[in-house]
Design a protein around this motif. Structure first.
Motif, short mmCIF file in Angstrom:
data_model
loop_
_atom_site.label_atom_id
_atom_site.label_comp_id
_atom_site.label_asym_id
_atom_site.label_seq_id
_atom_site.Cartn_x
_atom_site.Cartn_y
_atom_site.Cartn_z
N GLY A 1 0.83 -1.20 0.00
CA GLY A 1 0.00 0.00 0.00
C GLY A 1 0.86 1.25 0.00
N TYR A 2 1.95 1.20 0.74
CA TYR A 2 2.86 2.34 0.81
C TYR A 2 3.45 2.65 -0.57
N VAL A 3 3.99 1.62 -1.21
CA VAL A 3 4.63 1.83 -2.51
C VAL A 3 3.62 2.36 -3.52
N ASN A 4 2.43 1.82 -3.51
CA ASN A 4 1.40 2.28 -4.45
C ASN A 4 1.02 3.73 -4.19
N GLU A 5 0.92 4.09 -2.91
CA GLU A 5 0.55 5.48 -2.61
C GLU A 5 1.64 6.45 -3.05
N VAL A 6 2.89 6.11 -2.75
CA VAL A 6 3.99 7.00 -3.13
C VAL A 6 4.03 7.14 -4.66
N ARG A 7 3.88 6.01 -5.37
CA ARG A 7 3.94 6.06 -6.82
C ARG A 7 2.83 6.94 -7.39
N ALA A 8 1.65 6.81 -6.81
CA ALA A 8 0.50 7.61 -7.30
C ALA A 8 0.75 9.10 -7.06
N GLN A 9 1.29 9.44 -5.87
CA GLN A 9 1.56 10.86 -5.59
C GLN A 9 2.63 11.42 -6.50
N MET A 10 3.65 10.60 -6.77
CA MET A 10 4.72 11.04 -7.69
C MET A 10 4.12 11.34 -9.06
N THR A 11 3.34 10.39 -9.56
CA THR A 11 2.81 10.53 -10.91
C THR A 11 1.88 11.73 -11.00
N GLU A 12 1.17 11.99 -9.92
CA GLU A 12 0.26 13.12 -9.94
C GLU A 12 1.04 14.44 -10.06
N ARG A 13 2.11 14.53 -9.25
CA ARG A 13 2.85 15.81 -9.27
C ARG A 13 3.79 15.91 -10.46
N TRP A 14 4.44 14.77 -10.81
CA TRP A 14 5.37 14.76 -11.95
C TRP A 14 4.95 13.66 -12.92
N PRO A 15 4.08 13.97 -13.87
CA PRO A 15 3.55 12.94 -14.76
C PRO A 15 4.64 12.13 -15.47
N ASP A 16 5.82 12.74 -15.70
CA ASP A 16 6.88 12.00 -16.39
C ASP A 16 7.87 11.35 -15.44
N SER A 17 7.61 11.40 -14.14
CA SER A 17 8.56 10.80 -13.19
C SER A 17 8.59 9.29 -13.34
N ARG A 18 9.70 8.69 -12.87
CA ARG A 18 9.77 7.22 -12.84
C ARG A 18 10.23 6.79 -11.46
N MET A 19 9.76 5.65 -11.04
CA MET A 19 10.17 5.13 -9.73
C MET A 19 10.31 3.62 -9.84
N VAL A 20 11.40 3.09 -9.29
CA VAL A 20 11.53 1.63 -9.23
C VAL A 20 11.75 1.23 -7.77
N THR A 21 11.36 0.00 -7.45
CA THR A 21 11.32 -0.46 -6.07
C THR A 21 11.97 -1.84 -5.98
N PHE A 22 12.78 -2.02 -4.96
CA PHE A 22 13.43 -3.32 -4.74
C PHE A 22 13.97 -3.33 -3.33
N GLY A 23 14.45 -4.48 -2.88
CA GLY A 23 15.08 -4.44 -1.56
C GLY A 23 15.10 -5.77 -0.84
N HIS A 24 15.67 -5.69 0.39
CA HIS A 24 15.82 -6.84 1.28
C HIS A 24 14.48 -7.07 1.97
N LEU A 25 13.50 -7.61 1.27
CA LEU A 25 12.16 -7.68 1.85
C LEU A 25 12.13 -8.51 3.12
#
Lengths: 468, 468
Positions: free
Chosen positions: A354-378
């Motif tokens: 839910g966190y990742v989806n919310e951050v991605r949505a907020q990014m896209t809203e403010r910067w339509p051309d922004s990109r974000m990738v996610t990975f890590g030691h889950l």
């Protein structure tokens, strides 16, 4: 020209112990190295006793001291200003022979991590802390920043690998707790004060490190998964089925995987890039044949219960390295997402998707051309976000940071899982720590370093009325 | 009759929250329970907020406070004097549902350890801290004393099982660090201050505990070994061969084994009692068949290389329990060695054999009829000595303690591996800690509890000029 203080220090450390002028400015104090250390001198003591004598003088003079290890930190924790002196532990690189019976090794703070790896492996032992900077970073810096890295899911942070620490307080007092035993409930565990305090409460000069058996087997697979909930179930099932041998559980969101693999990529396409999640899973154990059988049967079970939809198992050391190269291709990632803003955060696994989806949505809203990738030691609850909005403009960067950290604070997440706070994240500390927690930290700082000479301004700003 | 302070406290905690008179004196404050708590009242807050409000009043009034958990400590850490009040966390036994995805559980301090075990096992998870007092001891007491127990070799002390702590400082400030993530490098790790500080720096009220997969297999053997060096090699080889699944390595010296087994003993004689060392070795893992095969092949290897001379492998749950009953028959031991003086010490494995031999020789020289038996968690560097010199006369007991602790101090050993210091061991703290270390501990105590109201006199004596 040396002032009185530097002359007195030179009497302690000798002339090879004092660097001035170009020998200072030609060095760096951040990573990637850029040159241009601003400190008025770099002091290089050769022993704990010399560190103590130097600090006594600095304490009396109110001279600020920034300690340098391998300079691979990522949050500006080693940055020095014009009125600071740098204390580098580079000449303190002594190492006792490995104690193969106790499975410990005692080292000086300036020893690079990789030398500890090599010394342990020579006698069939393992020092489990491992990170990309292994050739340059030092044990002292690892301890001062409570380093994490690739093996935390199995062995924990360096906090759990350190049995004893010798440190020098701001006033020169040497606190030597080098018993090197696993169980020690004789009063307060003072070493915990120094681990992860980023050089602000004392200077770590020596440590007793705990070593483990060198694994005899390694099994690695890359798997594809459709839903986040299945990723969490797969982690739980593998950890249970592998009975203590799970050694890595690295998750890549589709946005990461698609950026790195594909036609024309040096990595090829080991699994088709149309699934939602990719997991690099690994176990290390004591017996080649039976560990392989156990690993494969655990994966089969995951297929049968529908948790994973595709998998490739490394059949050779080369194939293993090729799979890890995908996860580790941060260079390829930050090239594609230039200019990249990188985050190192922790939060509960149930909140993660839910966190990742919310951050991605907020990014896209403010910067339509922004990109974000996610990975890590889950497996450790630790993920990295790499974001680009096409600019390093401070107001844009702060906008990105505000989105990432505010959504995190609402979920009791932490703004720095392993990198620490240093200078770069101190403005955001309040998202992960309450006012009372920060006040208690400052109380500790004040009582251990009343003149605020140890790495001042790191973690939190200098007190009002002094330079910030 | 209540004084003003107690009346004010009653307004906070209500009348069920205040015990006076016989309700106090009929209780115990030590183990084994003897009755006779001397405190002027027992206060039983029902929430962290109430603990905070009570401490605010006590801080203002300079009223000393001894915190009670399950009262199973062994060093007098919970003993209260006539001018103390006791703060018992027995009404704070709330527990959130286990978070099965994050594999954590958040509990109040008064929850008994065993309830956490049960809640975890209900959802196929494990809380690995385990000790004999599991039914009575509480999580708050476990954290305050950094409890160890039977699983440290595999999982570490409770320090490594605690992800977050909520604690109340002497002045009532609530420090709530309950993020519950594994990696958290956002400033100083404040929870480390409270873990193992025996109620002297703050009162732990809640914690987030880390859970692990519940093992699916368990393999247990008792083996006999001729030389101490072979015991150390056997530990190293088993840990390596079992690849992360070694879960117990309990060593009994011949003097222990011979005391417990034999003709007429309820334990029988599973292995002949004429070897020098006996080791109870166990592994827990993820797969019944393959773990059994691995365990047996590791033992075979040890036979072939001559490390072990005899072994019996448990073939059923009952046989496993019978083998553990030998190691756990402390009652039988202390009956035979009455009146017994018990030690809980740690030192490096290479020093262990020489240490035990030296202590035994000194005992025999001073008390020709004395007896001493030795056993312990050798995998953790932790051994127990049980000594009898036929008397509990204080000068005799102190004579024994002097021999045990002085030989230990010479070898950088620690006088308390897991039990803590409390009242009973504070006179010997200097054998394990330097003057500078103790001074730093006192500095922390002074700054966090300037009026010395939290468990005063425990770990170190009260400052001069106050009552000791």
């Amino acid at each position: 020209m040396m002032n009185n203080l530097l002359s007195s220090i030179e009497k302690i450390v000798g002339s090879p112990g004092v660097l001035l002028g170009e020998d200072v400015t030609s060095r760096s104090d951040s990573w990637p190295p850029t040159g241009g250390c601003q400190a008025k001198a770099i002091i290089r003591p050769a022993s704990t006793r010399e560190v103590s004598e130097v600090l006594k003088l600095c304490h009396t003079a109110g001279q600020s001291v920034v300690t340098h290890g391998g300079l691979t930190g990522l949050v500006g924790g080693a940055r020095a200003a014009e009125d600071d002196i740098v204390l580098s532990l580079e000449r303190m690189h002594g190492m006792e022979p490995v104690d193969v019976i106790n499975r410990t090794v005692t080292v000086e703070a300036g020893v690079p991590l990789q030398r500890v790896h090599e010394a342990a492996e020579d006698v069939d032992l393992l020092f489990p802390l491992d990170l990309g900077a292994r050739g340059s970073c030092t044990i002292g810096g690892n301890i001062a920043t409570n380093a994490g890295g690739n093996s935390v899911i199995r062995y924990g942070m360096i906090r759990e690998q350190v049995l004893g620490v010798e440190a020098v307080l701001a006033d020169g007092t040497i606190i030597s707790s080098l018993n090197g035993v696993i169980k020690n409930n004789t009063g307060y565990d003072l070493k915990q004060l120094f681990i992860g305090s980023e050089g602000t409460l004392g200077i770590v000069t020596r440590a007793v490190l705990r070593l483990r058996p060198l694994p005899r087997s390694c099994n690695t697979a890359l798997v594809a998964i459709e839903e986040f909930e299945q990723v969490a179930s797969f982690l739980r099932d593998m950890d249970s089925a592998l009975g203590g041998t799970l050694s890595a559980f690295e998750v890549m969101w589709n946005d990461f995987y698609k950026t790195i693999v594909g036609d024309g990529s040096k990595h090829g396409t080991p699994l088709s890039p149309d699934q939602t999640f990719y997991v690099l899973v690994e176990s290390t154990g004591g017996h080649e044949d039976s560990d392989k059988a156990l690993f494969e049967s655990a994966l089969e079970e995951a297929f049968e219960t529908g948790l994973i939809v595709d998998a490739v198992i490394a059949q050779s050391k080369q194939q293993r390295e090729d799979l890890w190269a995908i996860r580790d291709d941060i260079e390829g990632l930050t090239k594609t997402l230039f200019p990249a803003i990188v985050f190192d955060i922790s939060l509960g696994i149930p909140q993660m998707d839910g966190y990742v989806n919310e951050v991605r949505a907020q990014m896209t809203e403010r910067w339509p051309d922004s990109r974000m990738v996610t990975f890590g030691h889950l497996g450790d609850g630790n993920i990295h976000l790499v974001v680009t909005v096409g600019s390093y403009d401070p107001s844009e960067v702060q906008g990105v940071e505000a989105i990432v950290y505010e959504a995190l604070g609402q979920r009791q997440g932490v703004i720095s899982a392993e990198h620490g706070i240093g200078l770069d994240k101190r403005a955001y500390l309040k998202h992960s720590r309450s006012e009372d927690e920060i006040a208690l930290m400052k109380t500790l700082k004040q009582v251990l370093d009343p003149k605020n000479i140890l790495n001042p301004g790191k973690i939190f700003a200098k007190p009002e009325g002094t330079q910030s």
